[in-house]
Design an enzyme around this catalytic site. Structure first.
Site, PDB file in Angstrom:
ATOM      1  N   GLU A 198       0.795  -1.233   0.000  1.00 11.91           N
ATOM      2  CA  GLU A 198       0.000   0.000   0.000  1.00 11.91           C
ATOM      3  C   GLU A 198       0.830   1.287   0.000  1.00 11.91           C
ATOM      4  O   GLU A 198       0.359   2.315  -0.465  1.00 11.91           O
ATOM      5  CB  GLU A 198      -0.933   0.002   1.225  1.00 11.91           C
ATOM      6  N   SER A 476     -52.382 -26.350  29.164  1.00 10.67           N
ATOM      7  CA  SER A 476     -52.208 -27.285  30.286  1.00 10.67           C
ATOM      8  C   SER A 476     -50.873 -27.147  31.002  1.00 10.67           C
ATOM      9  O   SER A 476     -50.650 -27.823  32.018  1.00 10.67           O
ATOM     10  CB  SER A 476     -52.376 -28.724  29.786  1.00 10.67           C
TER      11      SER A 476
END
Length: 780
Positions: A198, A476
């Site tokens: 870079e 239930s």
């Protein structure tokens, strides 16, 4: 006569010659004035940019999200663990299988008969209670358990913790995430390669490189378009750190000035370290992946220090354009760019020819697409956020880099996700339905820690969290709390106490009548109390609840841990109360923990970014029901699975594994529930449709199937069998509730408290069956 004087031609010419002189002077004055103003403005602008550069660079550079960790895998001799599960745990935290272990993050496996022997090199980790360094250890697995655990010298290890899996973060609004790393902890090869690719002149220029600009301009001129950029690494940092990505001449000028200022104020090491932590390397959902440390985790599920040459080259290749070179979407581009970086490494002498050849032959080596996400378990992370919100501001969680250690077990979570997805898909196919959804909550029994949470049949999709927010009638599932209310009154009620299962009618104040009926539409007359729960008789439960009083049942639900709305109507006795799966898990945990209430918790510890403890979340317990009544109810819930509504799935479990639970089905089968537990794990499952439409699923044909699939895969221990206090077992006749004997027909083995043993015996007709019943095999 006066003679008029004639003007000299020279004088007239002289006056005309002064006019241009005054004009030029005025122009020069305005020029210098304008130049001064422009200079002053430029100076002020530079001073402003200088202030901006220093203020952000010297202050808090980033809003670092809180990092959330799962519970670590704790190894000890005797732990229930298979080779398959152990390797899955190792792979989940990025360990690599090798022939011979040489460094952290590696493991090797050998087989000797039925024993698997592992050599493991841990990475070490800064836990909430102590720092543990990287170390080698040996682990042997035989018969589904840890048989030996030794350190590198062969001495026994009492406990070994592997580093926890990072499961997500609490991100700031701008959606950036990063793992900060110091320059001295960055592998030298990565830093050197980054500069070689870079910015070769990084150490020599002062923020901008005129030679680089000229070289790029010449390349672009020859190509007839933009093929190369002239920005230095410092300029790239300025663009990403301070500016927008707008393409304009003014922004480039600003970028160049700020790059020079940055280079003037700070040394190269600081600039490089900031770049390494700032660079954008990809996207994970809504979060941007910034910095090489997080990039290593995102693409390889490994720390930066463990990357090989090929992996290092791929990360640096992504700097050029993380989207364009995305290795999942564009593997060919990524491979080409990686190989170009490898060539640069070889050209600069960073690797030799053999390493170059080996690295170019290597695959990209990334984790499977979607296998790693910065937010791996969204339903559980949402629970963590809600519990943290009681003690922390959201902005602190989003920016201070807190380290949050949770109770989540990745092993349990992954199984809960897979089981939910596979079983729901199968149910849709078998019953020809669409749009079925589900939720699962799994906790440890006793500690009340949430081990897993699934809020959607596609667990990683996020969105609506049904485990926390889907409030549905529980049917239930409420019945055990009616029977517990009775068992808490041992002078009046015991497991064999006869109760009525005849039709019942309750008239409300508004004149409406409540007339519950059994699912079979049959009545059974007088039945033992235990049978009313085991067979889930609606009429028997309703009659018992009315006899006990609605207020008593309300208080039982409250004591069990439910603090939501309970309608003041008799129908709550059969489940007309709405809860989320998490709330159901909370009250059922009280049943599983022998009457001890423990608030469910997902957080263990919170540390600062520097490792300092902020807050502990200790275990909080309170005995709210008698151990005797709770044990009796647990046993009845075991009967539900052995002989009642859950018996169809129990055959897949061994007889000596004591499991307990209850099905729940609401009107028109809109909701299918199951809540059940072993001695170690409690799991609650809900299935239904988001639009509340009917399904063909009852609790036993729907949610119970998911629960059984999950519990069948977990290494777990059975519920407690030893009766507490004054509880003892005896044989009773199930039709009359009187004393019986082991070989008598209809005899049932039940736990009774002192004073509950009948004084008379029922007639005994010998049971000619040769095979002992399950409780006989269990207690032998």
């Amino acid at each position: 006569m006066t003679r008029r004087r004639r003007k000299s031609p020279n004088r007239r010419r002289g006056k005309r010659s002064t006019a241009p002189r005054h004009g030029w002077a005025l122009a020069r004055l305005w020029f210098w004035y304008g130049l001064g103003v422009v200079t002053l403005i430029a100076l002020l602008w530079v001073l402003y940019l200088n202030h901006v550069v220093q203020e952000k660079f010297e202050g808090k550079k980033w809003s670092v999200p809180a990092r959330v960790y799962a519970r670590p895998l704790e190894l000890y001799q005797g732990l229930a663990l298979t080779a398959e599960l152990f390797e899955q745990e190792l792979l989940a935290i990025g360990y690599r299988p090798v022939e011979r272990v040489s460094g952290p993050g590696q493991y090797a496996r050998q087989r000797s008969g039925g024993t698997s022997i592992y050599q493991v090199y841990s990475r070490g980790f800064e836990f909430w209670d102590q720092d543990e360094s990287a170390r080698r250890f040996e682990l042997s697995l035989a018969s589904g358990r840890v048989s030996t655990l030794r350190d590198a010298s062969g001495d026994p290890l009492p406990l070994m913790r592997l580093e926890p899996e990072e499961i997500g973060g609490i991100f700031p609004a701008h959606g950036e995430d990063r793992l900060l790393v110091r320059l001295e902890d960055v592998p030298p090869r990565l830093g050197e390669t980054l500069l070689a690719v870079e910015d070769r002149n990084f150490l020599d220029h002062h923020g901008i490189s005129f030679s680089g600009i000229a070289r790029a301009a010449w390349a672009n001129l020859r190509a007839g378009g933009v093929v190369q950029g002239g920005s230095t690494l410092t300029q790239q940092l300025v663009k990403n750190f301070y500016l927008t990505h707008e393409r304009s001449f003014s922004r480039k000028i600003q970028e160049a000035i700020m790059a020079v200022l940055l280079d003037w104020h700070y040394d190269k090491a600081e600039i490089l370290e900031t770049y390494i932590n700032e660079v954008y390397l990809g996207q994970s959902g809504a979060q941007g992946v910034h910095g090489f440390a997080l990039g290593a985790q995102h693409y390889f599920r490994q720390p930066l220090s463990e990357l090989d040459t090929s992996q290092t080259a791929l990360l640096i290749a992504l700097v050029k354009g993380a989207s364009y070179y995305n290795p999942w979407r564009h593997p060919e581009r990524a491979l080409e760019r990686r190989d170009l970086v490898l060539k640069v490494m070889a050209r600069e002498g960073l690797i030799d020819a053999a390493t170059l050849r080996q690295a170019r032959e290597a695959p990209l080596g990334i984790v499977p697409s979607g296998d790693y996400n910065l937010q791996s378990y969204p339903a559980f992370i949402e629970l963590v956020k809600r519990q943290l919100s009681r003690d922390y501001r959201e902005e602190d969680l989003q920016s201070d880099g807190l380290r949050i250690f949770t109770s989540l077990s990745p092993m349990v979570q992954r199984r809960a996700e897979r089981v939910m997805s596979e079983r729901v898909h199968r149910l849709e196919q078998d019953y020809g339905i669409e749009g079925l959804q589900g939720a699962t909550v799994v906790t440890s029994v006793g500690a009340g820690e949430v081990l897993a949470m699934v809020g959607d049949r596609n667990a990683r999709s996020g969105g609506f969290n049904r485990a926390l927010d889907a409030r549905r009638p529980i049917g239930s599932l409420v019945k055990p709390f009616v029977y517990l209310t009775a068992l808490e009154q041992p002078e009046q009620y015991g497991p064999a106490t006869l109760i009525s299962d005849e039709p019942v009618t309750v008239e409300a104040k508004n004149g409406q009548r409540w007339q519950p009926r059994n699912a079979s539409l049959e009545s059974h007359g007088e039945v033992p109390l235990y049978l009313g729960l085991v067979n889930s008789y609606n009429q028997a439960t309703a009659r018992l609840g009315m006899e006990l009083g609605l207020e008593s049942v309300y208080q039982t639900l409250r004591r069990a841990g439910f603090d939501g709305h309970i309608p003041q109507v008799p129908s709550i006795l059969l489940g007309a109360v709405e809860m989320t799966p998490t709330e159901v898990a909370g009250i059922y945990h009280t049943l599983a923990a022998e009457g001890v209430y423990t608030p469910l918790r997902a957080i263990r510890e919170v540390l600062t970014a520097e490792g300092e403890p902020l807050r502990r979340y200790p275990l909080s317990v309170e005995q709210r029901f008698s151990t005797e009544g709770s044990f009796q109810l647990q046993y009845l819930l075991q009967l539900v699975l052995r002989e009642g509504t859950g018996k169809q799935v129990y055959q897949q479990f061994p007889d000596d594994l004591a499991l307990a639970g209850k099905t729940g089905t609401t009107n028109d089968q809109r909701d299918s529930w199951f809540a059940g537990f072993s001695g170690q794990h409690l799991a609650v499952v809900w299935l239904g449709r988001d639009n509340n439409k009917e399904t063909p699923l009852s609790g036993s044909t729907g949610a119970l199937q998911v629960w059984a699939d999950l519990m069948g895969e977990l290494p777990t221990q059975g519920a407690a069998l030893a009766p507490p206090g004054d509880v003892s077992f005896d044989w009773l006749d199930q039709s009359t509730g009187l004393l019986s004997a082991e070989r008598c027909e209809g005899a049932v083995w039940l736990p009774l408290r002192e004073g509950q043993t009948p004084q008379t015996s029922a007639p005994c007709h010998l049971d000619r069956s040769e095979s002992p019943r399950w409780w006989q095999r269990l207690w032998r």
